[in-house]
Design an enzyme around this catalytic site. Structure first.
Site, PDB file in Angstrom:
ATOM      1  N   CYS A 104      47.177  39.597  39.884  1.00 23.86           N
ATOM      2  CA  CYS A 104      45.771  39.736  40.245  1.00 23.86           C
ATOM      3  C   CYS A 104      45.429  38.857  41.455  1.00 23.86           C
ATOM      4  O   CYS A 104      45.966  39.054  42.542  1.00 23.86           O
ATOM      5  CB  CYS A 104      44.895  39.452  39.027  1.00 23.86           C
ATOM      6  SG  CYS A 104      43.177  39.970  39.207  1.00 23.86           S
ATOM      7  N   ALA A 105      44.550  37.909  41.297  1.00 19.13           N
ATOM      8  CA  ALA A 105      44.154  37.037  42.409  1.00 19.13           C
ATOM      9  C   ALA A 105      45.171  35.927  42.656  1.00 19.13           C
ATOM     10  O   ALA A 105      45.228  35.376  43.761  1.00 19.13           O
ATOM     11  CB  ALA A 105      42.779  36.427  42.138  1.00 19.13           C
TER      12      ALA A 105
END
Length: 183
Positions: A104-105
């Site tokens: 994800c991030a």
């Protein structure tokens, strides 16, 4: 037995930490949820509070682990990227070619801060590509480049977890079959 550390900060994406934990446990891989907070309880981005197995201390370099996993979520990924101890652990893992998995991030926020993303094939949550301008960005659900494994987001958490199993013990097919995975 293989051993994995999943590092969690407040604001972590719950599915991105707990899916790998669950899948790795089914694969008989020792896996610890490790809080980088000064509290054993970590609250995710969606207000789910999880009790970690342990708290990361400044004396802990995680050298007895085969892999570090970095869930995404906000602001959890940001907190991971701001923790100098976490960044030093990642640098040491990379230097020793030990596995680092980020989803994800976290690939976009944490790996560049640890100076281990340059020139590597990576993926991340859509819209975070600008943080990976020194990397080779690929929009696959899971991307592996050497010791780095990256994934895109919550919906790719199973693909991410199965890839971790494949890398550590060679094959996730029995786990996939037992969990009725049909992608």
């Amino acid at each position: 037995m293989k051993k994995v550390a999943i590092l969690m900060a407040n604001g972590f994406e719950e599915i991105e930490a707990l899916t790998p934990k669950d899948v790795l446990s089914r694969a008989k891989i020792d896996c610890d949820l490790i809080s980088i907070n000064q509290d054993i309880f970590v609250t995710g981005a969606h207000n789910v509070t999880v009790k970690a197995n342990k708290i990361l201390t400044f004396d802990d370099n995680l050298e007895d682990y085969d892999m570090v996993v970095l869930p995404g979520g906000m602001p959890g990924a940001k907190y991971l990227s701001q923790d100098e101890h976490v960044l030093n652990i990642l640098k040491q893992f990379d230097k020793k070619q030990k596995y680092i998995a980020a989803i994800c991030a976290s690939p976009a926020l944490v790996l560049p801060k640890a100076n281990i993303a340059k020139g590597k094939k990576l993926t991340s949550y859509p819209g975070m590509e600008n943080h990976l301008s020194d990397s080779i960005y690929i929009e696959n659900s899971v991307v592996q480049d050497g010791n780095l494994i990256t994934s895109r987001g919550p919906a790719t958490a199973f693909d991410f977890a199965y890839k971790i199993v494949d890398v550590l013990i060679g094959n996730s097919e029995d786990i996939k079959e037992g969990m009725l995975y049909t992608k």
